[in-house]
Design a protein around this motif. Structure first.
Motif, PDB file in Angstrom:
ATOM      1  N   GLU A 167       0.802  -1.153   0.541  1.00 11.63           N
ATOM      2  CA  GLU A 167      -0.238  -0.033   0.429  1.00 11.63           C
ATOM      3  C   GLU A 167       0.822   1.481  -0.080  1.00 11.63           C
ATOM      4  OE1 GLU A 167      -2.444  -3.142   2.701  1.00 11.63           O
ATOM      5  OE2 GLU A 167       0.031  -1.866   1.998  1.00 11.63           O
ATOM      6  N   ALA A 168       1.437   1.081   0.631  1.00 11.90           N
ATOM      7  CA  ALA A 168       3.005   2.556   0.764  1.00 11.90           C
ATOM      8  C   ALA A 168       3.646   2.827  -1.162  1.00 11.90           C
ATOM      9  CB  ALA A 168       3.580   1.835   1.606  1.00 11.90           C
ATOM     10  N   ALA A 169       3.905   2.321  -1.266  1.00  8.75           N
ATOM     11  CA  ALA A 169       4.299   2.329  -2.678  1.00  8.75           C
ATOM     12  C   ALA A 169       3.720   2.011  -3.671  1.00  8.75           C
ATOM     13  CB  ALA A 169       5.143   0.474  -2.963  1.00  8.75           C
ATOM     14  N   ARG A 170       2.218   1.597  -3.268  1.00  7.53           N
ATOM     15  CA  ARG A 170       1.438   2.762  -4.513  1.00  7.53           C
ATOM     16  C   ARG A 170       0.804   3.698  -4.556  1.00  7.53           C
ATOM     17  NH1 ARG A 170      -2.221  -1.031  -7.852  1.00  7.53           N
ATOM     18  NH2 ARG A 170      -0.004  -1.050  -8.403  1.00  7.53           N
ATOM     19  N   LEU A 171       0.847   4.093  -2.884  1.00  4.12           N
ATOM     20  CA  LEU A 171       0.006   5.262  -2.827  1.00  4.12           C
ATOM     21  C   LEU A 171       1.747   6.529  -2.672  1.00  4.12           C
ATOM     22  CD1 LEU A 171      -1.147   4.623   0.803  1.00  4.12           C
ATOM     23  CD2 LEU A 171      -2.486   5.713  -1.193  1.00  4.12           C
TER      24      LEU A 171
END
Length: 300
Positions: A167-171
């Protein structure tokens, strides 16, 4: 049109003595800048030993404000060498409020942004929740999962335990990051058998390469090396495994360090991310209408 960026990583040991640790960091940065690096990244908490192996309130004395002595030294170094430099600070934000913070210094512009670690572990030997508050998710102040604009591009800067969370990378990717960067401090318990050590390190490399694949972005990772004892005498200490690497937007390994102190220098073709996203258009095909449950802790 191709746009090339020369990136350097410093993989180093660290000690409780800040002057010694920072001298090691500075030597690595200077070596890479002399070789042509435009962007240099240091590992997580490079200015001291990894003090989170045990809980001790006196260790909060290691913390500094963003514009303290360590930050001032790193900003001056970036200006002198005419580079973008990513450093790491144990940040004292206010009395009793501390963060694990990655900071970006852009040539003569000084500090242009920072990222406060969002995911904070609490495991044997990694008691970070005792020391660090998580970063704020505050759009008005550009905190949380917000890339940092620099003269070499938009940096999606995350820290260590963040690297396990897609989720962190995608955001970061959804906010326009051109690179994913992970300053890191991770290693083995000395008593783990060789099979377990291999599984842990391979999982760590694989998950970060997968973030590059899923988002069509290069991934830059800097880890520390060396055995650091548990200063309390309770634990076995940690054998930091190194393994710093640079991967391309299809997860391809472009450079991969060993287990000793090392400097990596890689030239990235920054145009490849656009090319990859055209043939693997994950952002186009995301079913954003169907992902609402991702904000829940668990689907009971």
């Amino acid at each position: 049109m191709s746009r090339h960026l020369k990136i350097g990583l410093v993989q180093q040991p660290a000690w409780p003595d800040k002057s010694r640790s920072l001298a090691e960091s500075e030597a690595g940065v200077r070596e890479l800048a002399a070789a042509g690096a435009e962007l240099v990244m240091l590992q997580e908490l490079h200015a001291t030993h990894y003090f989170c192996q045990y809980e001790d309130t006196t260790l909060f004395d290691l913390a500094e404000p963003l514009d303290g002595p360590t930050g001032t030294r790193l900003a001056a170094l970036a200006a002198e060498l005419d580079i973008v430099l990513v450093g790491s600070l144990f940040e004292r934000r206010a009395p009793g409020l501390y963060h694990n913070t990655a900071v970006v210094y852009d040539r003569s512009r000084g500090q242009v942004g920072y990222y406060r670690k969002m995911h904070i572990p609490d495991d044997p030997g990694f008691y970070e929740k005792f020391y660090f508050a998580p970063g704020d998710q505050d759009d008005s102040r550009k905190q949380g999962f917000q890339p940092i604009d620099t003269s070499v591009g938009r940096l999606g800067l995350l820290v260590c335990w963040d690297q396990w969370y897609p989720e962190a990378a995608r955001l970061m990717a959804l906010a326009g990051a051109e690179l994913l960067l992970y300053p890191t401090a991770i290693g083995w318990c000395p008593s783990d058998d060789n099979g377990e050590k291999a599984r842990q390190k391979e999982a760590w490399t694989l998950i970060q390469r997968s973030h590059g694949v899923a988002n069509g972005l290069p991934v830059i990772v800097a880890n520390r090396v060396g055995h650091e004892p548990d200063q309390s005498g309770v634990g076995e200490g940690i054998d930091f495994w190194g393994g710093s690497f640079v991967a391309g937007p299809q997860g391809e390994l472009l450079a991969h360090a060993g287990t000793e102190a090392e400097r990596l220098l890689v030239t990235l073709d920054m145009s490849r991310g656009e090319d990859v996203r055209r043939i693997w258009p994950y952002l186009r095909d995301r079913r954003i209408d169907a992902y609402g449950d991702l904000t829940r802790r668990y689907r009971d």
